[in-house]
Design a protein around this motif. Structure first.
Motif, PDB file in Angstrom:
ATOM      1  N   HIS A  54      46.582  48.783  32.605  1.00  0.00           N
ATOM      2  CA  HIS A  54      46.129  47.676  33.462  1.00  0.00           C
ATOM      3  C   HIS A  54      46.976  47.603  34.732  1.00  0.00           C
ATOM      4  O   HIS A  54      46.436  47.409  35.830  1.00  0.00           O
ATOM      5  CB  HIS A  54      46.175  46.362  32.692  1.00  0.00           C
ATOM      6  N   HIS A  55      48.271  47.785  34.592  1.00  0.00           N
ATOM      7  CA  HIS A  55      49.151  47.777  35.772  1.00  0.00           C
ATOM      8  C   HIS A  55      48.883  48.965  36.692  1.00  0.00           C
ATOM      9  O   HIS A  55      49.179  48.906  37.887  1.00  0.00           O
ATOM     10  CB  HIS A  55      50.618  47.732  35.346  1.00  0.00           C
ATOM     11  N   LYS A  56      48.294  50.027  36.141  1.00  0.00           N
ATOM     12  CA  LYS A  56      47.912  51.192  36.962  1.00  0.00           C
ATOM     13  C   LYS A  56      46.540  51.016  37.600  1.00  0.00           C
ATOM     14  O   LYS A  56      46.045  51.915  38.271  1.00  0.00           O
ATOM     15  CB  LYS A  56      47.914  52.463  36.110  1.00  0.00           C
ATOM     16  N   GLY A  57      45.904  49.859  37.341  1.00  0.00           N
ATOM     17  CA  GLY A  57      44.630  49.579  37.991  1.00  0.00           C
ATOM     18  C   GLY A  57      43.394  49.649  37.129  1.00  0.00           C
ATOM     19  O   GLY A  57      42.281  49.458  37.624  1.00  0.00           O
ATOM     20  N   TRP A  58      43.556  49.918  35.844  1.00  0.00           N
ATOM     21  CA  TRP A  58      42.378  49.958  34.966  1.00  0.00           C
ATOM     22  C   TRP A  58      41.829  48.542  34.825  1.00  0.00           C
ATOM     23  O   TRP A  58      42.563  47.593  34.562  1.00  0.00           O
ATOM     24  CB  TRP A  58      42.752  50.489  33.594  1.00  0.00           C
ATOM     25  N   SER A  59      40.533  48.403  34.963  1.00  0.00           N
ATOM     26  CA  SER A  59      39.889  47.096  34.835  1.00  0.00           C
ATOM     27  C   SER A  59      39.766  46.703  33.364  1.00  0.00           C
ATOM     28  O   SER A  59      39.849  47.549  32.469  1.00  0.00           O
ATOM     29  CB  SER A  59      38.491  47.132  35.458  1.00  0.00           C
ATOM     30  N   ILE A  60      39.525  45.434  33.152  1.00  0.00           N
ATOM     31  CA  ILE A  60      39.328  44.931  31.795  1.00  0.00           C
ATOM     32  C   ILE A  60      38.106  45.584  31.145  1.00  0.00           C
ATOM     33  O   ILE A  60      38.111  45.890  29.955  1.00  0.00           O
ATOM     34  CB  ILE A  60      39.243  43.375  31.798  1.00  0.00           C
ATOM     35  N   SER A 109      44.142  35.327  34.916  1.00  0.00           N
ATOM     36  CA  SER A 109      43.824  36.696  35.303  1.00  0.00           C
ATOM     37  C   SER A 109      43.455  37.518  34.077  1.00  0.00           C
ATOM     38  O   SER A 109      43.704  37.118  32.935  1.00  0.00           O
ATOM     39  CB  SER A 109      45.028  37.329  36.013  1.00  0.00           C
ATOM     40  N   ASP A 110      42.896  38.679  34.338  1.00  0.00           N
ATOM     41  CA  ASP A 110      42.543  39.593  33.253  1.00  0.00           C
ATOM     42  C   ASP A 110      43.768  40.012  32.450  1.00  0.00           C
ATOM     43  O   ASP A 110      43.646  40.361  31.274  1.00  0.00           O
ATOM     44  CB  ASP A 110      41.840  40.828  33.817  1.00  0.00           C
ATOM     45  N   GLU A 111      44.944  39.962  33.087  1.00  0.00           N
ATOM     46  CA  GLU A 111      46.152  40.366  32.373  1.00  0.00           C
ATOM     47  C   GLU A 111      46.396  39.489  31.140  1.00  0.00           C
ATOM     48  O   GLU A 111      46.970  39.941  30.155  1.00  0.00           O
ATOM     49  CB  GLU A 111      47.382  40.352  33.280  1.00  0.00           C
ATOM     50  N   LEU A 112      45.947  38.252  31.190  1.00  0.00           N
ATOM     51  CA  LEU A 112      46.074  37.365  30.034  1.00  0.00           C
ATOM     52  C   LEU A 112      45.386  37.988  28.814  1.00  0.00           C
ATOM     53  O   LEU A 112      45.960  38.022  27.717  1.00  0.00           O
ATOM     54  CB  LEU A 112      45.458  35.996  30.352  1.00  0.00           C
ATOM     55  N   LEU A 113      44.181  38.505  29.009  1.00  0.00           N
ATOM     56  CA  LEU A 113      43.463  39.157  27.908  1.00  0.00           C
ATOM     57  C   LEU A 113      44.170  40.435  27.467  1.00  0.00           C
ATOM     58  O   LEU A 113      44.280  40.709  26.269  1.00  0.00           O
ATOM     59  CB  LEU A 113      42.031  39.501  28.312  1.00  0.00           C
TER      60      LEU A 113
END
Length: 188
Positions: free
Chosen positions: A172-178, A2-6
């Protein structure tokens, strides 16, 4: 993947505070990793970020998230070239240097990790040189890298990177995209 990895492991690079970050990731499906890297590159290249799959061995993948224009500036430094040339790195463009790094990572002859990789991450050249000379021993401070010289500056940088990652994860947890989190810089 997932984008969270980055976001979790490369926020300082996404924020244009750092040349690059390494992400070591275990995943059985190498093709899925290759496809995800291609997707991220389509999303982020125009913002000045590139992601390279440096190595894949079994289910362990080493991703390099970097800012090519910052890397190019770092690798053009005469002191950096003096350190890299004896290790077989060509004098030239970043793609050639990255290719050589990949070859060193994949080489069966390499018994140790190529510690010059710190230069590709933007670590201070003197600290990378001292790390290699001291075989990772006798540093003054540990953080994102082993510090041998300017401890106060290094600690400030470590705190900046840590704060950046905290803020980016919250956003990111609030919904901001990568894409929204990635600072626009010189295009590739």
């Amino acid at each position: 993947m997932s984008d969270e990895l980055l976001v979790r492991y490369a926020s300082p690079t996404l924020a244009a505070l750092k040349v690059g970050n390494l992400i070591s990731y275990r995943y059985r499906d190498t093709q899925a990793v290759v496809e995800q890297v291609a997707t991220w590159n389509r999303m982020l290249n125009d913002k000045g970020v590139a992601i390279t799959l440096l190595s894949s061995k079994d289910d362990l993948h080493l991703l390099y998230v970097h800012r090519p224009h910052l890397l190019d500036a770092k690798l053009k430094d005469e002191e950096v070239q003096t350190l890299l040339c004896p290790l077989g790195y060509p004098i030239g463009s970043c793609p050639h240097l990255l290719k050589h790094l990949q070859e060193r990572l994949d080489s069966q002859k390499e018994q140790t990790f190529p510690h010059e990789i710190g230069l590709f991450l933007g670590y201070p050249t003197q600290d990378v040189k001292a790390f290699i000379q001291n075989q990772g021993c006798r540093g003054l401070c540990d953080g994102c890298w082993k510090v041998y010289n300017d401890v106060d500056t290094a600690k400030r940088i470590f705190a900046q990177y840590k704060h950046c990652t905290k803020v980016y994860l919250e956003l990111h947890h609030k919904g901001w995209s990568i894409e929204r989190l990635t600072v626009q810089r010189k295009a590739l």
